[in-house]
Scaffold this motif. Structure first.
Motif, short mmCIF file in Angstrom:
data_model
loop_
_atom_site.label_atom_id
_atom_site.label_comp_id
_atom_site.label_asym_id
_atom_site.label_seq_id
_atom_site.Cartn_x
_atom_site.Cartn_y
_atom_site.Cartn_z
N THR A 32 -10.60 -5.64 -22.72
CA THR A 32 -10.65 -6.91 -23.42
C THR A 32 -9.96 -6.74 -24.77
OG1 THR A 32 -12.71 -7.53 -22.32
CG2 THR A 32 -12.15 -8.71 -24.34
N ALA A 87 -1.76 -8.13 -30.04
CA ALA A 87 -2.23 -9.52 -30.03
C ALA A 87 -1.16 -10.41 -30.65
CB ALA A 87 -3.54 -9.65 -30.79
N ILE A 140 -4.10 -11.53 -16.19
CA ILE A 140 -4.75 -11.83 -17.47
C ILE A 140 -5.84 -12.86 -17.19
CG2 ILE A 140 -4.45 -12.73 -19.81
CD1 ILE A 140 -1.42 -12.05 -19.50
N ARG A 164 -8.18 -15.38 -19.03
CA ARG A 164 -8.32 -16.05 -20.33
C ARG A 164 -9.30 -17.20 -20.16
NH1 ARG A 164 -2.77 -17.39 -22.58
NH2 ARG A 164 -2.81 -15.13 -22.96
N GLY A 165 -10.52 -17.00 -20.64
CA GLY A 165 -11.55 -18.02 -20.42
C GLY A 165 -11.85 -18.12 -18.93
N ARG A 203 -9.53 -19.15 -16.81
CA ARG A 203 -8.22 -19.18 -16.17
C ARG A 203 -7.78 -17.77 -15.79
NH1 ARG A 203 -4.23 -21.38 -20.29
NH2 ARG A 203 -2.82 -21.45 -18.48
N GLU A 221 4.82 -14.77 -21.66
CA GLU A 221 3.39 -14.96 -21.96
C GLU A 221 3.00 -14.14 -23.18
OE1 GLU A 221 0.11 -16.73 -21.91
OE2 GLU A 221 1.10 -16.97 -19.95
N LEU A 260 0.05 -12.41 -25.42
CA LEU A 260 -1.32 -11.92 -25.31
C LEU A 260 -2.16 -12.46 -26.46
CD1 LEU A 260 -0.77 -8.18 -24.28
CD2 LEU A 260 -1.10 -10.19 -22.82
N GLU A 261 -3.38 -12.87 -26.14
CA GLU A 261 -4.27 -13.46 -27.15
C GLU A 261 -5.54 -12.63 -27.26
OE1 GLU A 261 -5.09 -17.50 -26.19
OE2 GLU A 261 -2.97 -18.12 -26.15
N GLY A 302 -9.21 -11.55 -27.04
CA GLY A 302 -10.21 -11.95 -26.06
C GLY A 302 -9.70 -11.97 -24.64
N ASP A 303 -8.38 -11.83 -24.44
CA ASP A 303 -7.84 -11.75 -23.08
C ASP A 303 -8.41 -10.52 -22.37
OD1 ASP A 303 -6.28 -13.98 -23.39
OD2 ASP A 303 -4.37 -12.90 -23.58
N GLU A 304 -8.83 -10.72 -21.12
CA GLU A 304 -9.21 -9.58 -20.28
C GLU A 304 -7.97 -9.17 -19.49
OE1 GLU A 304 -12.95 -9.78 -18.08
OE2 GLU A 304 -13.45 -11.57 -19.24
#
Length: 220
Positions: free
Chosen positions: A153, A161, A179, A181-182, A184, A192, A194-195, A197-199
């Protein structure tokens, strides 16, 4: 896809149910009459037989199977089933359940195992995955190529990030698979970003895991 599952206990039946829902053909094999519960998975084929016996596997037509899953509660049985499936019937994909983590080292290609699933290790990994940010968690081991499915994560202050995937110099022998994300599930592509909190799920060579973790962890 045709799948044979050795072991019709709770684990085997659960796997069978999932595969049937996804449109696959499933054969459940167990030598215990009490395990033959056709009413629990009525869409599956059932065979009362010892999966360690060649005659039983002939009856199961294992050569027609795309996948064999050794899902009994006995590691010795799972190893024998895996070896027979691969060497005698040429099954393309063999997945084996590891009940005792001490036996995990045996579940490799020399015993015909393509993917070894250790229930205790997986449960431990899922706990780690749920509470850890910034640490690499090993979810699954693939026997061929000494590769693992690993998850991390992304922490808010990770060095990558806010960076596009195409701009990241990934270690050799690693591949970003997906990825989360929430709610999704994203397919990685070069544009793309990466943010935090992304798994991130990777298939990575074990020798590259430390390097991958260093890349994704927080900035110094």
């Amino acid at each position: 896809m045709r799948v044979a599952i050795a072991g019709a206990g709770a684990v085997g039946r659960s796997i069978a149910g999932e595969l049937l829902e996804n449109g696959h053909e499933v054969l459940l094999v167990d030598k215990a009459p009490t395990a033959i519960s056709v009413e629990r998975v009525p869409q599956a084929e059932w065979l009362l037989a010892d999966a360690c016996e060649i005659t039983s596997l002939d009856e199961a037509a294992l050569q027609r199977c795309n996948v064999v899953i050794a899902a009994t509660g006995d590691d010795k049985v799972n190893l024998v089933v895996s070896l027979l499936a691969k060497t005698e019937y040429g099954v393309p994909r063999v997945v084996a359940r590891v009940n005792n983590p001490k036996n995990e080292w045996l579940f490799n290609e020399s015993w015909g195992v393509d993917v070894a699933v250790s229930t205790p290790r997986l449960m431990s990994a899922l706990v780690e995955e749920a509470v850890s940010v910034g640490d690499l968690v090993r979810l699954l081991r693939f026997s061929h190529g000494d590769a693992n499915l690993v998850e991390l994560t992304l922490p808010a202050d990770s060095s990558v990030a806010g960076t596009q995937i195409s701009e990241i110099s990934w270690p050799e022998d690693t591949s970003l698979v997906t990825i989360i994300r929430g709610n999704r599930v994203l397919t990685p592509h070069g544009e793309e970003t990466l943010e935090p909190g992304d798994e991130l799920l990777f298939v990575a060579a074990q020798a590259r895991e430390e390097q991958l973790e260093d890349l994704l962890q927080a900035r110094n």
